[in-house]
Design a protein around this motif. Structure first.
Motif, PDB file in Angstrom:
ATOM      1  N   LYS A   1       1.453   6.082  -7.979  1.00 37.24           N
ATOM      2  CA  LYS A   1       1.130   7.118  -8.953  1.00 37.24           C
ATOM      3  C   LYS A   1       0.297   6.549 -10.095  1.00 37.24           C
ATOM      4  CE  LYS A   1       3.244  10.709 -11.814  1.00 37.24           C
ATOM      5  NZ  LYS A   1       4.530  11.334 -12.268  1.00 37.24           N
ATOM      6  N   GLY A   2      -0.817   7.167 -10.360  1.00 35.65           N
ATOM      7  CA  GLY A   2      -1.681   6.748 -11.453  1.00 35.65           C
ATOM      8  C   GLY A   2      -2.518   5.512 -11.167  1.00 35.65           C
ATOM      9  N   THR A   3      -2.475   5.008  -9.924  1.00 30.92           N
ATOM     10  CA  THR A   3      -3.245   3.810  -9.584  1.00 30.92           C
ATOM     11  C   THR A   3      -4.608   4.180  -9.012  1.00 30.92           C
ATOM     12  OG1 THR A   3      -2.390   3.665  -7.323  1.00 30.92           O
ATOM     13  CG2 THR A   3      -1.098   2.596  -9.060  1.00 30.92           C
ATOM     14  N   PHE A   4      -5.469   3.175  -8.905  1.00 30.19           N
ATOM     15  CA  PHE A   4      -6.819   3.405  -8.376  1.00 30.19           C
ATOM     16  C   PHE A   4      -6.779   3.742  -6.895  1.00 30.19           C
ATOM     17  CE2 PHE A   4     -11.088   1.915  -6.967  1.00 30.19           C
ATOM     18  CZ  PHE A   4     -11.842   2.784  -7.753  1.00 30.19           C
ATOM     19  N   ILE A   5      -5.703   3.341  -6.207  1.00 28.89           N
ATOM     20  CA  ILE A   5      -5.582   3.668  -4.785  1.00 28.89           C
ATOM     21  C   ILE A   5      -5.642   5.178  -4.584  1.00 28.89           C
ATOM     22  CG2 ILE A   5      -4.032   3.622  -2.783  1.00 28.89           C
ATOM     23  CD1 ILE A   5      -2.995   0.959  -3.696  1.00 28.89           C
ATOM     24  N   LYS A   6      -4.922   5.912  -5.430  1.00 26.55           N
ATOM     25  CA  LYS A   6      -4.934   7.379  -5.324  1.00 26.55           C
ATOM     26  C   LYS A   6      -6.330   7.935  -5.599  1.00 26.55           C
ATOM     27  CE  LYS A   6      -0.662   8.833  -4.445  1.00 26.55           C
ATOM     28  NZ  LYS A   6       0.151   9.539  -5.443  1.00 26.55           N
ATOM     29  N   LYS A   7      -7.031   7.327  -6.532  1.00 19.23           N
ATOM     30  CA  LYS A   7      -8.379   7.797  -6.852  1.00 19.23           C
ATOM     31  C   LYS A   7      -9.342   7.536  -5.697  1.00 19.23           C
ATOM     32  CE  LYS A   7      -7.937   7.176 -11.885  1.00 19.23           C
ATOM     33  NZ  LYS A   7      -6.530   6.805 -11.906  1.00 19.23           N
ATOM     34  N   LEU A   8      -9.109   6.444  -4.969  1.00 14.00           N
ATOM     35  CA  LEU A   8      -9.968   6.105  -3.835  1.00 14.00           C
ATOM     36  C   LEU A   8      -9.940   7.172  -2.753  1.00 14.00           C
ATOM     37  CD1 LEU A   8      -9.560   2.269  -3.177  1.00 14.00           C
ATOM     38  CD2 LEU A   8     -11.678   3.492  -3.712  1.00 14.00           C
ATOM     39  N   ILE A   9      -8.827   7.881  -2.637  1.00 15.07           N
ATOM     40  CA  ILE A   9      -8.710   8.942  -1.634  1.00 15.07           C
ATOM     41  C   ILE A   9      -9.849   9.937  -1.792  1.00 15.07           C
ATOM     42  CG2 ILE A   9      -7.285  10.863  -0.817  1.00 15.07           C
ATOM     43  CD1 ILE A   9      -4.831   9.290  -1.751  1.00 15.07           C
ATOM     44  N   LEU A  10     -10.220  10.196  -3.022  1.00 13.57           N
ATOM     45  CA  LEU A  10     -11.303  11.141  -3.323  1.00 13.57           C
ATOM     46  C   LEU A  10     -12.647  10.440  -3.476  1.00 13.57           C
ATOM     47  CD1 LEU A  10     -11.869  14.139  -3.919  1.00 13.57           C
ATOM     48  CD2 LEU A  10     -11.432  13.657  -6.333  1.00 13.57           C
ATOM     49  N   ILE A  11     -12.648   9.276  -4.108  1.00 15.47           N
ATOM     50  CA  ILE A  11     -13.903   8.583  -4.403  1.00 15.47           C
ATOM     51  C   ILE A  11     -14.637   8.173  -3.132  1.00 15.47           C
ATOM     52  CG2 ILE A  11     -14.902   6.476  -5.386  1.00 15.47           C
ATOM     53  CD1 ILE A  11     -12.764   6.612  -7.562  1.00 15.47           C
ATOM     54  N   ALA A  12     -13.916   7.606  -2.168  1.00 17.64           N
ATOM     55  CA  ALA A  12     -14.564   7.083  -0.948  1.00 17.64           C
ATOM     56  C   ALA A  12     -15.331   8.163  -0.192  1.00 17.64           C
ATOM     57  CB  ALA A  12     -13.526   6.409  -0.052  1.00 17.64           C
ATOM     58  N   PRO A  13     -14.733   9.325   0.109  1.00 16.26           N
ATOM     59  CA  PRO A  13     -15.506  10.353   0.808  1.00 16.26           C
ATOM     60  C   PRO A  13     -16.623  10.955  -0.034  1.00 16.26           C
ATOM     61  CG  PRO A  13     -13.304  11.165   0.280  1.00 16.26           C
ATOM     62  CD  PRO A  13     -13.307   9.695   0.005  1.00 16.26           C
ATOM     63  N   ILE A  14     -16.412  11.038  -1.354  1.00 19.58           N
ATOM     64  CA  ILE A  14     -17.468  11.592  -2.209  1.00 19.58           C
ATOM     65  C   ILE A  14     -18.697  10.691  -2.195  1.00 19.58           C
ATOM     66  CG2 ILE A  14     -18.115  12.001  -4.615  1.00 19.58           C
ATOM     67  CD1 ILE A  14     -15.420  13.272  -5.065  1.00 19.58           C
TER      68      ILE A  14
END
Length: 241
Positions: free
Chosen positions: A13-26
């Motif tokens: 929760k709140g880590t960059f891993i969660k953000k990568l879920i969206l960032i990588a495909p974008i």
């Protein structure tokens, strides 16, 4: 097992891993958008040929660093819990994140479908996104093992660097099944009609042979299970350094 999965997800929760879920495909979609009329084909191709292996590598490294960096797994090894289940939960949570990313990519491709000149049928696109996730799962336990042993540089170089070379070398040959890194891209030749170089395969192209689909799926699932068992047993025997 559900509690282990929930705990692992909560740790992210709140880590960059969660953000990568969206960032990588974008990032993939932006690259595909820059190609204009070949948006769909290039978005898919860039995803499974280049970006996804790097994404899985980075995700595995960051998963390892959460427990390794400060306490060197003391907070895990010192608890009365199953280390095997801890490892399996880490792998499965990363697999879920990766699958979400594949679905986000698919949604983005559909939203950008007005760019299509030679559209990929909707069913093929859905099947392609799902099969990319399934046939890439084996990379997760491998990368998590590499992350614990070699760190960021070693994991990325092996999975994204060496893996890409092995993919390119074998994918268009009759020995494609020997290289796990070739399985996804070879299956996509048949499912999406996209060649490894990103070009569209013509009707009758031998790389579109649908027989590779069940072969690739069976090999991928079998390798994932094997790597999951081997690495989970290895992790269970670990001790705090």
């Amino acid at each position: 097992m559900l509690k282990y999965l929930q705990a692992e997800n909560l740790k992210n929760k709140g880590t960059f891993i969660k953000k990568l879920i969206l960032i990588a495909p974008i990032v993939t979609l932006v690259i595909g958008f820059m190609t204009g009329k070949y948006f769909e084909a290039n978005s898919f191709n860039q995803w499974y040929m280049m970006i996804l292996p790097g994404y899985i590598s980075i995700m595995a490294v960051m998963t390892n660093e959460k427990d390794q960096k400060k306490l060197r797994y003391r907070a895990v090894f010192g608890l009365p819990i199953s280390l095997k289940k801890v490892w399996i939960s880490k792998v499965l949570v990363n697999g879920i994140y990766m699958t979400f990313s594949c679905m986000i990519l698919l949604v983005g491709i559909f939203l950008g479908s007005y760019l299509r000149i030679t559209p990929i049928p909707a069913f093929s696109a859905f099947a392609g996104a799902g099969l990319i996730a399934v046939t890439s799962l084996w990379q997760i336990p491998l990368c998590m093992f590499l992350a614990k042993k070699l760190g960021m540089l070693g994991t990325v170089l092996i999975n994204a660097g060496v893996g890409t070379v092995l993919n390119v070398m074998a994918v268009s040959t009759s020995m494609w099944w020997i290289s796990p890194y070739s399985w996804t891209s070879r299956i996509m030749c048949s499912v999406l009609g996209i060649l490894p170089n990103g070009e569209l395969a013509g009707i009758g192209d031998p790389l579109r042979n649908p027989l590779v689909i069940p072969i690739g799926i069976v090999l991928s699932v079998a390798l994932f299970i094997l790597l999951l068992i081997v690495t989970a047993n290895w992790f269970e025997k670990q001790e705090v350094n």
